[in-house]
Design an enzyme around this catalytic site. Structure first.
Site, short mmCIF file in Angstrom:
data_model
loop_
_atom_site.label_atom_id
_atom_site.label_comp_id
_atom_site.label_asym_id
_atom_site.label_seq_id
_atom_site.Cartn_x
_atom_site.Cartn_y
_atom_site.Cartn_z
N CYS A 125 0.83 -1.21 0.00
CA CYS A 125 0.00 0.00 0.00
C CYS A 125 0.87 1.26 0.00
O CYS A 125 2.02 1.23 0.41
CB CYS A 125 -0.85 0.05 1.26
SG CYS A 125 -1.82 -1.42 1.54
N ARG A 152 5.01 0.26 -6.07
CA ARG A 152 5.01 -0.55 -4.86
C ARG A 152 4.09 -1.77 -4.99
O ARG A 152 4.19 -2.71 -4.20
CB ARG A 152 4.55 0.30 -3.66
CG ARG A 152 5.51 1.40 -3.32
CD ARG A 152 4.87 2.41 -2.39
NE ARG A 152 4.67 1.89 -1.05
CZ ARG A 152 5.52 2.07 -0.05
NH1 ARG A 152 6.63 2.74 -0.22
NH2 ARG A 152 5.26 1.58 1.16
N TRP A 207 -2.94 -2.60 -1.42
CA TRP A 207 -2.55 -3.97 -1.80
C TRP A 207 -3.29 -4.87 -0.82
O TRP A 207 -3.00 -4.87 0.39
CB TRP A 207 -1.03 -4.11 -1.66
CG TRP A 207 -0.47 -5.39 -2.20
CD1 TRP A 207 -0.23 -5.69 -3.50
CD2 TRP A 207 -0.03 -6.52 -1.43
NE1 TRP A 207 0.33 -6.95 -3.60
CE2 TRP A 207 0.46 -7.48 -2.34
CE3 TRP A 207 -0.01 -6.82 -0.07
CZ2 TRP A 207 0.97 -8.72 -1.94
CZ3 TRP A 207 0.49 -8.05 0.33
CH2 TRP A 207 0.97 -8.98 -0.61
N ASN A 223 -1.52 1.70 5.74
CA ASN A 223 -0.61 0.66 5.25
C ASN A 223 -0.32 -0.25 6.43
O ASN A 223 -0.08 0.24 7.53
CB ASN A 223 0.75 1.25 4.83
CG ASN A 223 0.64 2.18 3.65
OD1 ASN A 223 -0.43 2.33 3.07
ND2 ASN A 223 1.74 2.80 3.30
N GLY A 224 -0.28 -1.55 6.20
CA GLY A 224 0.08 -2.47 7.28
C GLY A 224 -1.07 -3.38 7.64
O GLY A 224 -2.03 -3.52 6.88
N GLU A 243 18.26 -16.93 -8.97
CA GLU A 243 17.82 -15.57 -9.27
C GLU A 243 17.23 -15.50 -10.69
O GLU A 243 16.22 -14.84 -10.93
CB GLU A 243 19.00 -14.60 -9.09
CG GLU A 243 18.73 -13.15 -9.43
CD GLU A 243 17.60 -12.50 -8.66
OE1 GLU A 243 17.10 -13.07 -7.68
OE2 GLU A 243 17.18 -11.40 -9.07
N LYS A 282 13.45 -14.34 -11.49
CA LYS A 282 13.14 -13.24 -12.42
C LYS A 282 12.12 -13.70 -13.46
O LYS A 282 11.14 -13.03 -13.72
CB LYS A 282 14.38 -12.74 -13.16
CG LYS A 282 15.35 -11.86 -12.44
CD LYS A 282 14.87 -10.51 -12.02
CE LYS A 282 14.15 -10.58 -10.71
NZ LYS A 282 14.86 -10.30 -9.50
N GLU A 320 8.59 -14.33 -11.83
CA GLU A 320 7.81 -13.22 -11.30
C GLU A 320 7.29 -12.28 -12.38
O GLU A 320 6.23 -11.69 -12.21
CB GLU A 320 8.53 -12.47 -10.17
CG GLU A 320 9.69 -11.62 -10.54
CD GLU A 320 10.33 -10.94 -9.33
OE1 GLU A 320 9.64 -10.60 -8.37
OE2 GLU A 320 11.56 -10.76 -9.37
N HIS A 375 18.74 -36.40 -8.85
CA HIS A 375 18.04 -36.82 -7.63
C HIS A 375 16.55 -36.50 -7.69
O HIS A 375 15.89 -36.48 -6.65
CB HIS A 375 18.70 -36.17 -6.41
CG HIS A 375 20.13 -36.57 -6.25
ND1 HIS A 375 20.51 -37.84 -5.88
CD2 HIS A 375 21.28 -35.89 -6.48
CE1 HIS A 375 21.83 -37.91 -5.86
NE2 HIS A 375 22.32 -36.73 -6.22
N LYS A 398 6.43 -4.09 -4.37
CA LYS A 398 7.85 -3.75 -4.37
C LYS A 398 8.41 -3.78 -2.95
O LYS A 398 9.51 -4.26 -2.72
CB LYS A 398 8.03 -2.35 -4.97
CG LYS A 398 9.48 -1.89 -5.05
CD LYS A 398 10.23 -2.71 -6.07
CE LYS A 398 11.70 -2.39 -6.13
NZ LYS A 398 12.46 -3.43 -6.83
O1 M6R Z 1 13.40 -4.82 -0.34
P1 M6R Z 1 13.96 -6.19 -0.12
O2 M6R Z 1 15.27 -6.40 -0.80
O3 M6R Z 1 14.05 -6.54 1.33
O4 M6R Z 1 12.92 -7.16 -0.79
C1 M6R Z 1 13.03 -8.55 -0.69
C2 M6R Z 1 12.13 -9.24 -1.70
O5 M6R Z 1 10.81 -8.91 -1.47
C3 M6R Z 1 12.50 -8.86 -3.14
O6 M6R Z 1 13.85 -9.10 -3.42
C4 M6R Z 1 11.63 -9.64 -4.14
O7 M6R Z 1 11.97 -10.99 -4.10
C5 M6R Z 1 11.79 -9.06 -5.55
N1 M6R Z 1 10.50 -8.90 -6.14
C6 M6R Z 1 12.56 -9.92 -6.46
O8 M6R Z 1 12.66 -9.40 -7.73
#
Ligand code: M6R
Length: 610
Positions: free
Chosen positions: A2, A27, A74, A99-100, A482, A486, A489, A505, A605
């Site tokens: 949010c 965000r 959100w 927010n929260g 990673e 990527k 997501e 395995h 975000k």
């Molecule tokens: O702000 P942060 O680095 O603590 O965030 C951690 C994860 O939420 C963040 O890296 C998330 O996995 C990304 N969307 C990956 O691209």
């Protein structure tokens, strides 16, 4: 997550709030809303979906005003529909954005219902607005009512509230979620971060945990969690509008991928001499603290966790220091056994990730020698909580998928590895070689970006795929993780990464001629092992793509599928350089599949809730 934007001014603030909401889109959110004070009542508009839906509503039925609040939601409690969008209200007299998460909302809801309140949403937020309304009904002003109400809340929140009976006043509060106060010329603002306000002001007060603020156009007053009047420092923020604009790029993610050579150069700037990591770049007195360290414990989430995993290999190999890496949401509920002389490290792009922040707080009670934050946002909660800090200097990262934050985290961690290696008595020539290597990294990243067109062309082969496997070994296993994260997501293709030796395995059962398998092949001692694992894939007809260091390209033959070579610069740099092609792959596949690259579905975000 949010986002909040609020303002008290002498001019119409509708456009300020709307521009702010657009700036908060990065965000992640699923509905938006606004409430502006009118003469004796509050006017509100809310829309499910994007800010542009809210804008369309406002164009059809405009509302203007000098004082008000706005929000991108959100969804956590209740569906992402209009009814649950914020602002939540008590009649047309009080409106609140939040927010929260309020953990004791159910108990409060029951209590408020018994005293006659009617609820119109499924949100945890709505209890707050009724609680404040009830307290104002007993004679308190808005500022006092908010202070009293938050004393009854459990959970994490940042809020902004306006009342029709107090024209020109906004009250905000923070506990566990960030909130900044923007100071304009005869106007004041509140927001979740500075980006939505940088067109209006560069002067900010970062509210502290437990602060409550009352502001109007002329003035503001802050009370801390003990209800004492306090003065907080006003900081000049250097972020420019250019840094948060997309420029000529098609997406923020694309811009951020291409900004990596510069972001890495800035992260190294002033931290390396020709021959060593400069002393105390982690904070005053850090050299003495780090000199005692015999173990490192790294905790983070998502992409930042992957950066930690790469560092583990390098920490053990180059510095000879044992290193554990853990996911923050797991760590925070464990009772860790802390051995003597252990450094606790958190990594976070946003500095606000709820699990990582809670892990850091947990660690501060657990007896570590020191805590260190590697973070991209100055003044964030994590930066404030840690004893030592090393800022990545990636600049604002707007795309939800982390790119330049990740590579700068890798570089920051390498500075830590090298400093610990030096303090641990590493061979001087080897050490000086690594330092010299690091200085070449931006150039290697530039070269890797030259593969863009090749990956754009390659991506066409994946747009119909639903699964993909990524393989790596050693410090490149987390790079494969990673790459998979990527791809999944932003393209919504199911992607998993395996340590290549694990293939037989279990996951090998998935491999057939329809399964794309990406392998990351650096020039290191594990190459032969990796080639054997790749043979297992080609023998099953898997569709292989190998991203290899140029020096080892000739080790692969036609049966190994599509081989792409690049100069990766040796063991320290290679994980960083190998990240680029995987980012390009994910980006182009997502673009060609037509997904929302910068704001992928269901993701946020800055994950400020658990
Ligand atoms: O702000 P942060 O680095 O603590 O965030 C951690 C994860 O939420 C963040 O890296 C998330 O996995 C990304 N969307 C990956 O691209």
């Amino acid at each position: 997550m949010c986002g909040i934007v609020a303002a008290a001014a002498r001019r119409n603030i509708r456009d300020i709030l709307m521009v702010g909401l657009y700036a908060l889109e990065y965000r992640g959110y699923d509905s938006a809303g606004i409430a502006l004070q009118q003469d004796g009542f509050l006017a509100r508009q809310r829309a499910a979906g994007k800010v542009k839906e809210l804008e369309a509503l406002l164009e059809a039925s405009p509302i203007d005003g000098h004082c008000g609040i706005s929000h991108t939601r959100w969804a956590t409690h209740g569906k992402p529909n209009t009814q649950n969008a914020h602002p939540q209200t008590a009649g047309d007299q009080l409106a609140l954005v939040h927010n929260g998460i309020i953990e004791n909302h159910a108990a409060l809801r029951n209590e408020l219902r018994e005293s006659g309140c009617e609820f119109n949403s499924d949100t945890d937020t709505e209890v707050m607005v009724h609680l404040i309304a009830q307290l104002m009904g007993s004679g308190l002003d808005l500022f006092a009512a908010v202070r009293k109400a938050i004393g009854r809340l459990r959970g994490a929140f940042a809020i902004a509230v306006v009342s029709a009976v107090e024209p020109g006043v906004v009250v905000g509060a923070r506990r566990g979620s960030p909130l900044v106060l923007g100071i304009g010329d005869g106007e004041h603002f509140l927001a979740s971060d500075v980006y939505p306000l940088i067109a209006e002001t560069t002067r900010f007060v970062y509210l502290e945990e437990g602060d409550v603020v009352a502001l109007n156009a002329d003035d503001y007053e802050i009370r801390n969690e003990s209800d004492e009047l306090v003065t907080r420092p006003v900081k000049e923020v250097e972020v420019t509008i250019d840094a948060v604009e997309r420029g000529d790029y098609n997406h923020y993610m694309q811009k951020e991928i291409f900004e990596q050579p510069q972001a890495v150069a800035e992260t190294l700037e002033g931290r390396l001499s020709a021959s060593r990591v400069l002393p105390n770049i982690f904070g005053v007195g850090a050299e003495e603290v780090l000199g005692k360290i015999c173990q490192v414990h790294i905790v983070a989430c998502g992409t930042s966790y992957h950066a930690g995993l790469v560092a583990r290999y390098q920490m053990e190999q180059l510095a000879g220091i044992p290193c554990r890496v853990e996911i923050a949401s797991e760590y925070r509920y464990r009772r860790p056994v802390v051995t003597d002389d252990t450094l606790f490290v958190v990594i976070s792009q946003s500095g606000e990730t709820a699990d990582t922040l809670a892990a850091l707080k947990h660690a501060r009670q657990a007896g570590y020698t020191a805590t260190l934050a590697i973070c991209n946002v100055a003044e964030s909660s994590i930066v404030r909580e840690a004893e030592l800090v090393l800022m990545t200097r990636a600049g604002p990262e707007i795309g939800v998928a982390s790119t330049k934050a990740f590579t700068t985290q890798l570089v920051a961690l390498q500075l830590l590895v090298l400093e610990l290696a030096r303090l641990n008595g590493v061979d001087e020539t080897r050490y000086a070689g690594y330092v010299a290597d690091l200085n070449h990294l931006p150039e290697l990243l530039n070269q890797a970006l030259g593969l863009d067109a090749e990956f754009e062309a390659l991506a066409a082969a994946f747009i119909e795929k639903e699964d993909a496997l990524f393989l790596g070994r050693g410090s490149h296993y987390p790079i494969a993780m990673e790459g998979a994260l990527k791809l999944k997501e932003i393209s919504y293709i199911h992607a998993e990464a395996y340590a290549a030796g694990e293939l037989k395995h279990g996951p090998l059962a998935l491999v057939d001629e329809k399964m794309p398998v990406f392998a990351v092949a650096p020039d290191n001692t594990l190459l032969e092992k990796l080639i054997s694992n790749i043979e297992e894939v080609s023998a099953r007809g898997g569709e292989l793509y190998v991203i290899a260091d140029s020096k080892v390209v000739s080790s692969f033959g036609q049966r190994h599928g599509h081989i792409m070579g690049l100069d990766t610069g040796g063991p320290l740099l290679s994980p960083v350089v190998m990240t680029i092609p995987l980012q390009l792959l994910a980006y182009h596949v997502a673009v060609q599949r037509g997904t929302n690259v910068d704001q992928p579905r269901n993701l946020a975000k800055s994950v400020t809730v658990e």
